[in-house]
Scaffold this motif. Sequence first.
Motif, mmCIF file in Angstrom:
data_model
loop_
_atom_site.group_PDB
_atom_site.id
_atom_site.type_symbol
_atom_site.label_atom_id
_atom_site.label_comp_id
_atom_site.label_asym_id
_atom_site.label_seq_id
_atom_site.Cartn_x
_atom_site.Cartn_y
_atom_site.Cartn_z
ATOM 1 N N LYS A 126 0.856 -1.183 0.000
ATOM 2 C CA LYS A 126 0.000 0.000 0.000
ATOM 3 C C LYS A 126 0.890 1.230 0.000
ATOM 4 O O LYS A 126 1.920 1.261 0.655
ATOM 5 N N ARG A 127 0.419 2.241 -0.718
ATOM 6 C CA ARG A 127 1.201 3.456 -0.858
ATOM 7 C C ARG A 127 0.776 4.451 0.235
ATOM 8 O O ARG A 127 -0.401 4.790 0.335
ATOM 9 N N ILE A 128 1.730 4.873 1.061
ATOM 10 C CA ILE A 128 1.444 5.918 2.051
ATOM 11 C C ILE A 128 2.064 7.214 1.534
ATOM 12 O O ILE A 128 3.280 7.290 1.332
ATOM 13 N N GLY A 129 1.221 8.205 1.308
ATOM 14 C CA GLY A 129 1.711 9.473 0.759
ATOM 15 C C GLY A 129 2.528 10.250 1.781
ATOM 16 O O GLY A 129 2.287 10.173 2.984
ATOM 17 N N ILE A 130 3.508 10.986 1.278
ATOM 18 C CA ILE A 130 4.265 11.900 2.139
ATOM 19 C C ILE A 130 3.955 13.314 1.688
ATOM 20 O O ILE A 130 4.158 13.668 0.521
ATOM 21 N N THR A 131 3.383 14.082 2.587
ATOM 22 C CA THR A 131 2.951 15.430 2.258
ATOM 23 C C THR A 131 4.153 16.327 1.973
ATOM 24 O O THR A 131 4.189 17.030 0.974
ATOM 25 N N ARG A 132 5.126 16.257 2.881
ATOM 26 C CA ARG A 132 6.236 17.202 2.768
ATOM 27 C C ARG A 132 7.440 16.764 3.574
ATOM 28 O O ARG A 132 7.327 15.997 4.530
ATOM 29 N N LEU A 133 8.575 17.264 3.181
ATOM 30 C CA LEU A 133 9.785 17.174 3.994
ATOM 31 C C LEU A 133 10.320 18.585 4.097
ATOM 32 O O LEU A 133 10.530 19.246 3.078
ATOM 33 N N HIS A 134 10.449 19.076 5.323
ATOM 34 C CA HIS A 134 11.049 20.397 5.445
ATOM 35 C C HIS A 134 12.235 20.387 6.391
ATOM 36 O O HIS A 134 12.390 19.488 7.214
ATOM 37 N N MET A 135 13.101 21.392 6.225
ATOM 38 C CA MET A 135 14.287 21.518 7.078
ATOM 39 C C MET A 135 13.938 22.375 8.273
ATOM 40 O O MET A 135 13.153 23.319 8.175
ATOM 41 N N GLU A 136 14.526 22.070 9.414
ATOM 42 C CA GLU A 136 14.412 22.952 10.570
ATOM 43 C C GLU A 136 15.553 22.698 11.526
ATOM 44 O O GLU A 136 16.417 21.866 11.274
ATOM 45 N N GLU A 137 15.547 23.444 12.629
ATOM 46 C CA GLU A 137 16.592 23.231 13.632
ATOM 47 C C GLU A 137 15.954 22.695 14.892
ATOM 48 O O GLU A 137 14.790 22.974 15.190
ATOM 49 N N ASP A 138 16.728 21.932 15.642
ATOM 50 C CA ASP A 138 16.245 21.364 16.897
ATOM 51 C C ASP A 138 16.325 22.418 17.996
ATOM 52 O O ASP A 138 17.017 23.430 17.870
ATOM 53 N N ALA A 139 15.607 22.179 19.083
ATOM 54 C CA ALA A 139 15.693 23.017 20.283
ATOM 55 C C ALA A 139 16.637 22.333 21.272
ATOM 56 O O ALA A 139 17.143 21.242 21.016
ATOM 57 N N GLY A 140 16.871 22.979 22.426
ATOM 58 C CA GLY A 140 17.715 22.368 23.460
ATOM 59 C C GLY A 140 16.929 21.330 24.244
ATOM 60 O O GLY A 140 15.855 20.889 23.822
ATOM 61 N N LYS A 141 17.479 20.948 25.378
ATOM 62 C CA LYS A 141 16.850 19.889 26.154
ATOM 63 C C LYS A 141 16.704 20.312 27.603
ATOM 64 O O LYS A 141 17.660 20.817 28.199
ATOM 65 N N SER A 142 15.515 20.097 28.153
ATOM 66 C CA SER A 142 15.310 20.318 29.587
ATOM 67 C C SER A 142 15.617 19.021 30.317
ATOM 68 O O SER A 142 15.154 17.966 29.910
ATOM 69 N N LEU A 143 16.426 19.116 31.361
ATOM 70 C CA LEU A 143 16.784 17.909 32.121
ATOM 71 C C LEU A 143 16.019 17.931 33.443
ATOM 72 O O LEU A 143 16.319 18.749 34.324
ATOM 73 N N HIS A 144 15.056 17.033 33.540
ATOM 74 C CA HIS A 144 14.195 17.044 34.722
ATOM 75 C C HIS A 144 14.683 16.108 35.826
ATOM 76 O O HIS A 144 14.183 16.154 36.931
ATOM 77 N N ASP A 145 15.581 15.201 35.495
ATOM 78 C CA ASP A 145 16.059 14.254 36.505
ATOM 79 C C ASP A 145 17.573 14.188 36.516
ATOM 80 O O ASP A 145 18.240 14.698 35.635
ATOM 81 N N GLY A 146 18.082 13.531 37.544
ATOM 82 C CA GLY A 146 19.505 13.194 37.566
ATOM 83 C C GLY A 146 20.359 14.140 38.402
ATOM 84 O O GLY A 146 21.561 13.941 38.530
ATOM 85 N N PHE A 147 19.753 15.188 38.955
ATOM 86 C CA PHE A 147 20.516 16.106 39.796
ATOM 87 C C PHE A 147 19.997 16.020 41.229
ATOM 88 O O PHE A 147 18.820 15.696 41.441
ATOM 89 N N PRO A 148 20.866 16.330 42.213
ATOM 90 C CA PRO A 148 20.430 16.232 43.608
ATOM 91 C C PRO A 148 19.189 17.077 43.885
ATOM 92 O O PRO A 148 18.337 16.694 44.681
ATOM 93 N N ASP A 149 19.096 18.214 43.201
ATOM 94 C CA ASP A 149 17.944 19.082 43.456
ATOM 95 C C ASP A 149 16.912 19.025 42.320
ATOM 96 O O ASP A 149 16.178 19.979 42.086
ATOM 97 N N SER A 150 16.884 17.880 41.645
ATOM 98 C CA SER A 150 15.937 17.753 40.531
ATOM 99 C C SER A 150 14.478 17.872 40.968
ATOM 100 O O SER A 150 13.614 18.159 40.141
ATOM 101 N N ALA A 151 14.217 17.647 42.240
ATOM 102 C CA ALA A 151 12.833 17.767 42.713
ATOM 103 C C ALA A 151 12.340 19.202 42.593
ATOM 104 O O ALA A 151 11.153 19.453 42.393
#
Length: 491
Positions: A126-151
Amino acid sequence: MPATALAPEILAKYEPVIGLEVHVQLLTQTKAFCGCANHFGSAPNTNVCPVCLGLPGALPVLNAKAVEFATMASLAIGCQVRERSIFARKNYFYPDLPKGYQISQYDKPLAEHGCIEVPTADGSMKRIGITRLHMEEDAGKSLHDGFPDSATRTYLDLNRCGTPLVEIVSEPDIRTADEAYEYLTRLKEILLYAAVSDCNMEEGSLRCDANVSVRPRGQAEFGTKVEVKNVNSFRFVRAAIEYEIERQIEVIEGGGRITQESRLWSAGEGRTYSMRSKEQAHDYRYFPEPDLPPLVVIPAFLAEMKARLPELPEARRARMIAEYEIAPNDAATLTSSREFADRFEAAARKSRAPRRVANLLLSEVGGRLKALDLEQEQSPVSMDGIVLAADLLDEEKISSKQLKQLLDICFEKSEDFPAVYEREKPQQITDTGAIEKMIDEVIAANPKQVEQYRAGKTTVAGFFVGQVMRMSKGQANPALLNELVTKKLQG
Ligand code: ADP
Ligand code: ZN
Ligand code: MG
C-alpha cells in the motif's frame, strides 16, 4: 482501561485514520546555522555559540551539508524537491529555546509529494503518501532528573539547539497501528541506506508524533485528531496508536466528543494522557526568516544528490531476488541493513551457490546466533567460512548433516569454519558397494515404502536417502547416494 473494554463489533464500526510526523537529526559535523559541533553526548552547554544561543546580532549561515542530506532524504522518499524553498521563524516561548523561535520551513518546504510502500495485513503493498519534507533546527533539552535538586529545579542543556533536522509529514493514509509500524520501519531503513541520519531513537535522532482519529466506517470526513507526542520506540508508537484508537471509540460510543489535543504516551502505564490542548498553527506567528535568503536548488545539484544515493532497500530486494534466486522473505532480512546486504552480496559473488550462502547465513548460522542471543558481528563463522561451506555443500563434498556437525563445533569452540573443516575433514563414503549394501538393508526393512514408490509415489525416495544417510552417520556421498537409491528402487 479501553484496551479490553470494547467488543470487536463495536471496534469494527469505526475506521482509524493515522498520519505520522517524524523528526530526523541529520548526520552533519556541525549545526544547521553555525559552526558548533553537532555531537550527541558532549558535556552540557559546551557546543554552543552566539548564533545557536540566539544572542542579539548573531546571524545564521546555512550549512551546505545539511541541505545535501535533506535533499538526499527527499529524493529517497520519492519527493519532488522545490526549486525554491523559504525558511521561516516559528515563534514560541520555551525554556529550551533561548532564541524564542525555531528556524523552520512553512508554506514553501524543501520537498513535497513523496510516498513509501508498506505491506498490509493481506500481504499486498500500500502506498502511504508523504505530504512534505522540510528543514528545521532542533531546540535544546530540559533535564528534569539526575541532579540532587531535581525535585525543585530543571536544568537546561543547549547543545542540541540548532541541530539540523528534517521533518517528514505523512498524509493521513495510514489505517492501522501495524501499517504505522511498517511505515516507520521502512522510512528508517531508507534513511539509513541514504546515510543521512543514524536514526538512533534512544539518542533522539529519530522522533515520532502520531496523529490519530477515528470515524464511523463510510463517513467521508475525518474525525477530530489527537496528536500523541514523542513516543520513543516503534513498538510504543504501535501500542500508543492501538490504545488511542480504542480510547477514542470508547469516548464516542459513550456519547462524548473527541477534543483536539496533544497527548503523551506513558510506557509504564501503557496509556496516553492529556498534555495540552493543541495550539493552532497561527499561534506560532510564522513569518519568513529575514536573516536567510530563499534556498534555491538548481538541477545540477539535484542530479548530483540523486547520483550519490545508493540503491534503496526496495529496489535492492527486487534485484537480489532475481539475481540470486532467493526467497522474498530472505531478501527482506538480508537487506534490512545496507552493511548486511553488502556483506551478503560480497560473499554471494564469491560463491558458486549464492542461494546456499543466503540459507547458511540466515538459517544455519543465523539460527545458531539467535539461539545464543549473539549478533552477526559476534559470529565465529566468517563470511569466507560461509562461502566455503556453501561450496562444499554444493559440490556435495559434505552432506548437510556433516555441515551441521561442523557448525556445531565452530560454535562450541568459537572457531571459524575453514579451520574446523581442515581439522575434521569429515569422512565421505564414496564406495559404491558399501552404499549399495546399506540401501539393500533399508529396502529390505521397509517393504511398504518400496511398494509406494513402485506405485508411482517417487517422493518416497527421499525417505530412503534419509535412512541411509542416518545409517552412514551422514558420511554417504549425497550425489552417489541419490543416484543409487533411484537405481535400486527402479531395479
Ligand atoms: P496540524 O496543522 O495540526 O499540524 P496537519 O494538517 O499539518 O495538522 O497534519 C499533521 C499530521 O496529522 C499529518 O501527518 C496528517 O496526515 C495528520 N492528520 C491530519 N488530519 C488528521 C486526522 N483527522 N486524523 C489523523 N491524522 C490526521
Ligand atoms: Zn552554535
Ligand atoms: Mg503540522
